[in-house]
Design an enzyme around this catalytic site. Structure first.
Site, short mmCIF file in Angstrom:
data_model
loop_
_atom_site.label_atom_id
_atom_site.label_comp_id
_atom_site.label_asym_id
_atom_site.label_seq_id
_atom_site.Cartn_x
_atom_site.Cartn_y
_atom_site.Cartn_z
N ASP A 292 -9.80 5.22 22.94
CA ASP A 292 -9.91 3.89 22.38
C ASP A 292 -10.52 3.85 20.99
O ASP A 292 -10.85 2.78 20.49
CB ASP A 292 -10.72 2.99 23.32
CG ASP A 292 -12.13 3.54 23.59
OD1 ASP A 292 -12.37 4.72 23.26
OD2 ASP A 292 -12.95 2.80 24.14
N GLY A 320 9.27 13.53 -1.40
CA GLY A 320 9.71 14.87 -1.04
C GLY A 320 11.22 14.96 -0.98
O GLY A 320 11.94 13.97 -1.18
N GLU A 362 12.47 13.68 -6.10
CA GLU A 362 13.36 14.81 -6.39
C GLU A 362 14.83 14.36 -6.39
O GLU A 362 15.48 14.46 -5.37
CB GLU A 362 13.12 15.92 -5.36
CG GLU A 362 11.68 16.41 -5.30
CD GLU A 362 11.42 17.46 -4.23
OE1 GLU A 362 12.36 18.15 -3.79
OE2 GLU A 362 10.26 17.57 -3.81
N MET A 428 7.01 22.18 -10.01
CA MET A 428 7.51 22.95 -8.86
C MET A 428 8.23 24.22 -9.32
O MET A 428 9.45 24.33 -9.28
CB MET A 428 8.43 22.08 -8.00
CG MET A 428 7.68 20.93 -7.34
SD MET A 428 8.69 19.93 -6.22
CE MET A 428 9.68 19.01 -7.39
#
Length: 588
Positions: A292, A320, A362, A428
């Site tokens: 809880d 992503g 991307e 990247m």
């Protein structure tokens, strides 16, 4: 006739009290507690109540719950119906809507002996503590009061996630500390029913003294991606950051990924993020979740991590490869998009967990899994709106392409224009080559520099960084990317790069991809090219970074004046964090 009076029956009475234990806007979690207040055992119980139109039970536990129209009935299970005098039992449910129960009945009688419906919400989170009067051995903490519908009883003060005191006011002085030592404090309120609310934001404190000047953390960013789905098949949890030693060697975490859909930021996997229950042995602080508590899952574990490592900042990363298709729609109204992201990241249930936002599109104005034609300015407009909404004290970052080919993805976007609104770019600099070209030629997926025979000009880290600098992005806003995995082909006979192949090499989770922690043993490096490693074993050919090649890349990053390095992702590293250690040492 003489009437015979029957003996008085022993009193059997009970109450049922309701509490809303969690609320996420469109839904909530509720709990009923049945207590035997009589003097004889209760053999069964049935709780009935009404919800207003638009509010309903969607799932429940520890009771059989049924509904008809707006009326709901909960009956005990076979194993929890008997209650001795003074004993109590609870059952819970998830609900849709936001209404409160009314007309409560317990075994046909009023739930509390009166006309009102019992109910008591937990208190809100207190304000993040402030620290004052800091000495070698003590610190005074102060915080703004929490609120509660029935009143606040006291506050628990936590240090490093563990309770050290309970006080009735909104100040506390912690004594007996060690000089020159880092501590982290949070506060949690208790109401008059002894319910606890969410913890406050964390306050980092360093005591004075300690026999020397604190050099402070490295100025270089050392950032790793923590994947939301890694808690499943990969069995990688926030606690692994501690057990591997990585938590002490990083500065930032990108929690990935939130979705971008319908023009808004949205949850990715809510179960992993906020609901998954952790046992004591799985938890960062060795304390098990309760069914809880207001927040569980990765978010709660990250909160505990930050309490132990207050220097770590956490960003929520959205998009992503899979979820980038939502950005073109979202940037049609950058202000509304930024507002939706802010509302989610700064939700009061977990606002203290996050220190900013990361956008992994991307690719803007180019093609990835899908193609975008929103124009060269769309990325800059998005970042301008994000900064305006998130303000100066939150981090605003993005993962960006490393395609430095002529007319390639870097050229398609005004990254320099966006840089003025951003803290840094995660460039990247990996996945340049791989078995997505099934027949080869074989080539390292993360070359630092070009080399004779490289299959595509501009596909290397050095040229990508140079192009960003030439466009006008400051060097200290560029982070060099490291992959904690390899890419590989099969059907390869040539050891040197440039060989032909027949397809992707087998991988644990995906063909053509394998973690460093696996490859270092199954296919050790046999050579280096372009500043990274490759390996030829049997008919398989792999490329990946090792601690040695990472050391070289970090040295290069410092020479270039870069802001630091980042990596994808923690799960690929060894159990003792070899690659994180190499990044940390290399940027020292």
């Amino acid at each position: 006739m003489v009437g015979l009076a029957s003996p008085a029956e022993a009193a059997t009475s009970a109450t049922a009290t309701y509490a809303k234990t969690s609320d996420w806007g469109s839904g909530f979690e509720g709990k009923w507690t049945v207590k035997n207040t009589g003097t004889t055992s209760l053999s069964s119980w049935t709780v009935e109540w009404d919800f207003p139109s638009g509010t309903s039970v969607t799932s429940g536990w520890d009771a059989d719950i049924t509904g008809s129209a707006n009326h709901w009935t909960a009956k005990n299970k076979s194993w929890n119906g008997t209650l001795a005098p003074g004993a109590s039992v609870s059952f819970g449910f998830n609900g849709a809507g936001g209404g409160a129960p009314s007309g409560c009945k317990l075994n046909g009688a009023s739930c509390d002996g009166g006309p009102s419906v019992p109910g008591d919400n937990p208190p809100s989170a207190p304000g993040t503590p402030t620290a004052s009067d800091i000495t070698n051995t003590s610190v005074k903490l102060s915080w703004s009061a929490a609120t509660d519908d029935k009143g606040i009883k006291n506050y628990d003060v936590l240090r490093g996630g563990s309770k050290i005191a309970t006080v009735t006011g909104t100040t506390y002085t912690n004594t007996g500390l060690t000089a020159g030592t880092d501590y982290s404090y949070t506060v949690q309120a208790r109401d008059t029913a002894d319910q606890t609310g969410p913890v406050s934001g964390a306050r980092a404190v360093r005591t004075t003294g300690g026999g020397g000047t604190d050099p402070g953390p490295s100025s270089k960013v050392k950032l790793g991606y923590f994947t939301e789905w890694g808690v499943y098949d990969r069995n990688y949890h926030v606690k692994n950051l501690v057990s591997s030693g990585s938590a002490a060697k990083i500065t930032h975490i990108n929690y990935s990924f939130g979705n971008v859909t319908g023009g808004k930021c949205a949850m990715g996997d809510a179960y992993a993020a906020t609901d998954k229950a952790y046992t004591a042995d799985q938890a960062v602080d060795g304390v098990a979740d309760t069914w809880d508590q207001p927040l569980r899952g990765n978010f709660n574990q990250l909160r505990k991590l930050k309490a132990q490592y207050p220097n770590i900042k956490v960003l929520w990363s959205f998009g992503g490869w899979t979820w980038s298709g939502g950005f073109p729609d979202a940037v049609k109204n950058p202000t509304a998009f930024a507002q939706s992201c802010y509302d989610l990241v700064e939700d009061p249930r977990w606002a203290d967990v996050f220190d900013g936002i990361d956008l992994d599109w991307e690719y803007p104005n180019a093609c990835g899994l899908s193609c975008d034609t929103s124009g060269a300015a769309s990325f800059k407009n998005m970042m301008q709106a994000m900064r305006a909404k998130f303000g100066a004290n939150n981090l605003v970052t993005a993962a960006v392409t490393a395609d430095a080919s002529a007319g390639g993805k870097i050229d398609a976007v005004d990254y320099a224009g966006a840089a003025q609104y951003m803290n840094w770019f995660n460039v990247m600099t990996y996945d340049f080559f791989g078995a997505f070209a099934a027949q080869g030629p074989t080539a390292p997926h993360s070359p630092l520099t070009s080399y004779p025979g490289i299959p595509q000009a501009g596909f290397n880290s050095a040229e990508a960084i140079a192009k960003f600098k030439a466009q006008g992005v400051p060097a200290n806003k560029l982070l060099l990317g490291i992959g904690f995995y390899g890419r590989g082909w099969t059907g390869v006979t040539q050891s040197a790069p440039g060989g032909t192949a027949t397809g992707a090499a087998p991988g644990t989770y995906e063909a053509g991809i394998e973690d460093y922690k696996v490859l270092k043993n199954t296919c050790p490096a046999t050579g280096t090219v372009g500043g990274t490693a490759y390996a030829h074993c049997g008919t398989n050919w792999w490329s990946y970074d090792t601690p040695a090649t990472i050391a070289g890349k970090m040295s290069w990053a410092k020479q270039q004046g870069l802001g630091g390095a980042f990596f994808w992702d923690f799960t690929g590293d060894t159990a003792n964090g070899e690659l994180v250690t190499a990044i940390n040492s290399g940027l020292a």
